[in-house]
Scaffold this motif. Structure first.
Motif, short mmCIF file in Angstrom:
data_model
loop_
_atom_site.label_atom_id
_atom_site.label_comp_id
_atom_site.label_asym_id
_atom_site.label_seq_id
_atom_site.Cartn_x
_atom_site.Cartn_y
_atom_site.Cartn_z
N ILE A 220 65.24 41.08 -41.87
CA ILE A 220 64.67 40.91 -40.58
C ILE A 220 64.52 41.74 -39.93
CG2 ILE A 220 64.82 39.89 -38.22
CD1 ILE A 220 66.09 37.76 -39.79
N ASN A 221 65.17 43.28 -40.30
CA ASN A 221 65.08 44.58 -39.45
C ASN A 221 64.27 45.37 -39.97
OD1 ASN A 221 66.82 45.09 -37.58
ND2 ASN A 221 68.22 45.59 -38.62
N THR B 179 61.09 44.56 -39.47
CA THR B 179 60.75 44.23 -38.20
C THR B 179 60.00 45.77 -37.69
OG1 THR B 179 62.46 42.70 -36.82
CG2 THR B 179 61.49 44.61 -35.80
N LEU C 149 55.73 46.71 -36.76
CA LEU C 149 55.77 47.29 -35.69
C LEU C 149 55.08 48.78 -35.92
CD1 LEU C 149 60.43 48.12 -34.79
CD2 LEU C 149 57.34 47.57 -32.55
N THR D 199 55.94 38.65 -32.53
CA THR D 199 56.98 38.09 -33.20
C THR D 199 57.92 39.31 -33.52
OG1 THR D 199 54.98 37.43 -34.92
CG2 THR D 199 56.97 37.73 -36.13
N CYS D 200 58.32 40.47 -33.32
CA CYS D 200 58.74 41.36 -33.37
C CYS D 200 59.88 41.22 -32.56
CB CYS D 200 58.43 43.12 -32.89
SG CYS D 200 57.28 43.57 -34.35
N LEU E 117 61.96 38.50 -33.99
CA LEU E 117 62.69 38.49 -35.21
C LEU E 117 63.77 39.02 -34.12
CD1 LEU E 117 59.57 39.86 -37.28
CD2 LEU E 117 61.09 38.31 -37.86
N SER E 118 63.68 39.68 -33.30
CA SER E 118 64.57 40.52 -32.98
C SER E 118 65.56 39.34 -32.87
CB SER E 118 64.86 41.39 -31.97
OG SER E 118 63.67 42.59 -32.57
N TRP F 289 63.02 51.65 -31.06
CA TRP F 289 62.69 50.12 -31.15
C TRP F 289 63.34 50.72 -32.80
CZ3 TRP F 289 59.61 45.65 -29.60
CH2 TRP F 289 60.04 44.29 -30.55
N ALA G 193 65.39 49.35 -35.44
CA ALA G 193 64.66 48.44 -37.16
C ALA G 193 65.48 49.29 -38.37
CB ALA G 193 63.85 47.86 -36.92
#
Length: 176
Positions: free
Chosen positions: A51-52, A55, A59, A80-81, A84-85, A158, A162
């Protein structure tokens, strides 16, 4: 600025402060909570590391989309980011509430690198919360000039959080 816009900004600011303080506090408290009788959720770390990674990719894609003038696509990707976070955070906390922390087993320079990346990742994951929230609020309220200004700070923070999350996972995964 109209009185209504000013009132909305105050409400958002209060929520940004609350969430920016509450999220790290709640996460730190939940780290000390262990759920008895629940099987260890050892399958989660590769999922939340993925997931990271997703992301981080999104981004970068979002940045390219806004540079191409695709505001709607950029907006969808950024939402969405954020989603996901939130999903990452839920899984991360669930894992740590059911599992003991894993010790890093590397030695020498690698050990220093691991802890350097881990500590910077943890600290910046706390710092980035208000930046993401302020950036998002400025976008949804149509304050695009100020959105763009803070996004120049938020984006690299960010993205680092990630990417460093994936690196930390890859470095500690042999010791699970």
């Amino acid at each position: 600025m109209s009185k209504e816009v000013s009132e909305n900004n105050k409400k958002y600011t209060v929520w940004i402060w609350i969430l920016s303080i509450a999220i790290p506090l709640v996460v730190s408290v939940l780290f000390s909570v262990k759920i008895p009788g629940v099987e260890r959720l050892g399958f989660l770390p590769p999922i939340y590391a993925s997931i990271n990674a997703l992301t981080a990719i999104l981004l970068v894609v979002a940045l390219f989309q806004i540079k191409k003038g695709n505001r709607k696509t950029h907006e969808r990707i950024m939402r969405t980011c954020i989603l996901l976070s939130v999903l990452f955070l839920g899984m991360y906390v669930a894992y740590h509430m059911t599992s003991e922390s894993t010790s890093y087993g590397g030695e020498g320079v690698m050990r220093y690198m691991y802890f350097g990346i881990l500590i910077s990742h943890i600290l910046l994951s706390i710092v980035v919360i208000p930046f993401v929230l302020v950036t998002y609020v400025r976008a949804i309220t149509g304050n695009f000039k100020m959105h763009k200004k803070i996004a120049r700070i938020t984006f690299p923070l960010w993205l680092y959080v990630a990417v460093s999350g994936v690196i930390v996972y890859l470095m500690i995964s042999p010791y699970y």
